[in-house]
Design an enzyme around this catalytic site. Structure first.
Site, PDB file in Angstrom:
ATOM      1  N   TYR B  95       0.731  -1.222  -0.132  1.00 20.02           N
ATOM      2  CA  TYR B  95      -0.002   0.067  -0.060  1.00 20.02           C
ATOM      3  C   TYR B  95       0.793   1.208   0.161  1.00 20.02           C
ATOM      4  O   TYR B  95       1.875   1.242   0.772  1.00 20.02           O
ATOM      5  CB  TYR B  95      -0.905  -0.008   1.161  1.00 20.02           C
ATOM      6  N   TYR B 134      -0.803  -9.813   0.274  1.00 17.76           N
ATOM      7  CA  TYR B 134       0.085  -9.076   0.916  1.00 17.76           C
ATOM      8  C   TYR B 134       0.165  -9.750   2.437  1.00 17.76           C
ATOM      9  O   TYR B 134      -0.787 -10.287   2.948  1.00 17.76           O
ATOM     10  CB  TYR B 134       0.015  -7.518   1.388  1.00 17.76           C
ATOM     11  N   ARG B 144      -3.044 -11.817   3.247  1.00 15.65           N
ATOM     12  CA  ARG B 144      -4.451 -11.561   2.743  1.00 15.65           C
ATOM     13  C   ARG B 144      -4.527 -11.792   1.279  1.00 15.65           C
ATOM     14  O   ARG B 144      -3.878 -11.691   0.384  1.00 15.65           O
ATOM     15  CB  ARG B 144      -4.621 -10.066   2.908  1.00 15.65           C
ATOM     16  N   HIS B 147      -7.340  -8.128  -2.807  1.00 17.05           N
ATOM     17  CA  HIS B 147      -8.759  -7.651  -2.710  1.00 17.05           C
ATOM     18  C   HIS B 147      -8.866  -6.068  -3.036  1.00 17.05           C
ATOM     19  O   HIS B 147      -7.647  -5.452  -2.976  1.00 17.05           O
ATOM     20  CB  HIS B 147      -9.020  -7.989  -1.182  1.00 17.05           C
ATOM     21  N   HIS B 149     -10.648  -2.559  -1.561  1.00 16.14           N
ATOM     22  CA  HIS B 149     -11.510  -2.021  -0.553  1.00 16.14           C
ATOM     23  C   HIS B 149     -12.514  -1.173  -1.224  1.00 16.14           C
ATOM     24  O   HIS B 149     -12.091  -0.368  -2.159  1.00 16.14           O
ATOM     25  CB  HIS B 149     -10.708  -1.133   0.357  1.00 16.14           C
TER      26      HIS B 149
END
Ligand SMILES: [Fe+2]
Lengths: 163, 221
Positions: B95, B134, B144, B147, B149
């Site tokens: 991120y 990640y 995870r 995905h 958000h």
């Protein structure tokens, strides 16, 4: 077939906040008040990665995302700081309360509550015991200012609502 | 039950953050502020914000994708002119957030945040790159699944939804407590579908995912 909720996670900070998102009313706007407080977890520790959204129920003169136009709007957003604190500046609506949503890492769905700016006769307040009622009442904190903490769990746990 | 519970100990962060009491049902107030919500004007959102691959000096690394679908209310009616916001990791699973410590590269050509308003038929459409999986510190060797958000408003504050969209067939589904916090087959609603009709030749793979917002008490009555 409603789409299920998932946590906002820890990394919303580069996406959801927007410029002056916490200022529903510009500084000096007639009648505007400031609400500050903290979000605390079940150990009493601050939640540094929560996102609060407030809705006054009244759209107002400028758009929900617009912070350049004149007048106030009814929607705002504030991410908590390292000490769990947040703030909003807004014009109190005709209703005695503000609708509040809290998102955070560790919350698989948001909690929602109301911030009452005055202890007035009200069906929700009237249905609560004194301890629960106290969690929904903002405390006056100087001129045109209020404090309202959100306790997610444990002692003094905020009364949360489901619609 | 559509939504996950507050307390789901396999997701460790829920333990101190889940309220201990169930929320108080609010059924009988047709004047509640929560039955209304903010309205968004076309002028408030730049159409370019829907292309996460644009706005930088060069093209981001990764698999270019189109993600599109409709925002619907509980009775299947489209929700026009509502705000949809997305954010995601880059193709390496990192991120663009200062607290993300995953030792994967940042991409100078990708921030990973976008937004749009739905059109008259409730449609949204984003151009982005496929996010990477990640690691996180929830439990040993925790990862995870890939995905995106999503944050969606709807017409009433009661409908406000923040969720995550996953990609079909991810082998990490079986190990991810956030995905698995949603009961049983309901969690499949979080998985988009590959769609050849959305896919654009020689350019980008297409995925389709509809978002269905909860009903308001007035509609259920
Ligand atoms: Fe994520």
């Amino acid at each position: 077939m409603t789409t299920p909720s998932q946590t906002v996670g820890p990394f919303y900070g580069f996406a959801l906040p927007y410029a002056a998102d916490w200022e529903l009313a510009p500084e000096g706007h007639p009648g505007a008040v400031t609400i500050t407080g903290r979000v605390l977890d079940g150990a009493g520790d601050p939640v540094p990665d929560a996102l609060l959204e407030v809705w006054t129920g009244e759209a107002g003169a400028r758009g929900a995302l617009d912070r350049a136009g004149t007048g106030a709007c009814g929607f705002g957003r504030c991410g908590t700081a390292a000490d769990g604190s947040y703030r909003f500046r807004l014009v109190p609506p005709t209703r005695p309360y503000l609708a509040l949503l809290v998102f955070a890492r560790g919350l698989l769905k948001p909690v929602r509550t109301r911030v009452y700016l005055a202890d007035v006769p009200d069906p929700l307040l009237g249905s609560l015991d004194p301890a629960g009622r106290a969690t929904l009442l903002a405390r006056p904190d100087g001129q045109d200012a209020y404090r309202f903490d959100v306790r997610l769990q444990g002692e003094g746990e905020t009364v949360f609502l489901e619609f | 039950m559509t939504h996950p519970p507050y307390l789901y100990p396999d997701y460790a962060s829920t333990v101190l953050r889940a309220p201990s009491r169930p929320p108080l049902p609010m059924k009988d107030d047709p004047e509640a502020a929560e039955l209304t919500g903010p309205v968004f004007g076309r002028g408030e959102v730049d159409p370019l914000d829907a292309d996460l691959t644009a706005g930088h000096a060069g093209e981001p690394l990764g698999e270019r994708i189109i993600v599109t679908g409709r925002v619907l209310d509980a009775s299947g009616r489209p929700v026009p002119d509502t705000l949809v916001e997305i954010w995601q990791a880059n193709s390496a699973g990192r991120y663009a957030h200062q607290r993300d410590r995953h030792p994967a590269p940042l991409d100078p050509n990708f921030t990973g945040a976008g937004r749009c308003l739905t059109d008259g038929e409730g449609r949204y459409r984003f151009v982005t790159i496929k996010p990477g999986a990640y690691p996180w510190r929830n439990h040993p060797n925790a990862w995870r699944p890939a995905h995106i958000h999503f944050s969606v408003f709807g017409t009433a504050f009661t409908q406000r939804l923040v969720t995550q969209m996953y990609f079909p067939g991810d082998p990490l589904f079986a190990f991810d407590p956030i995905f698995r916090s949603v009961p049983g087959p309901t969690r499949e609603r979080l998985v988009c579908a590959f769609d050849l009709d959305v896919t654009e030749p020689e350019w980008a793979l297409g995925y389709r995912w509809d978002v269905v917002l909860g009903g308001t008490p007035m509609e259920d009555a």
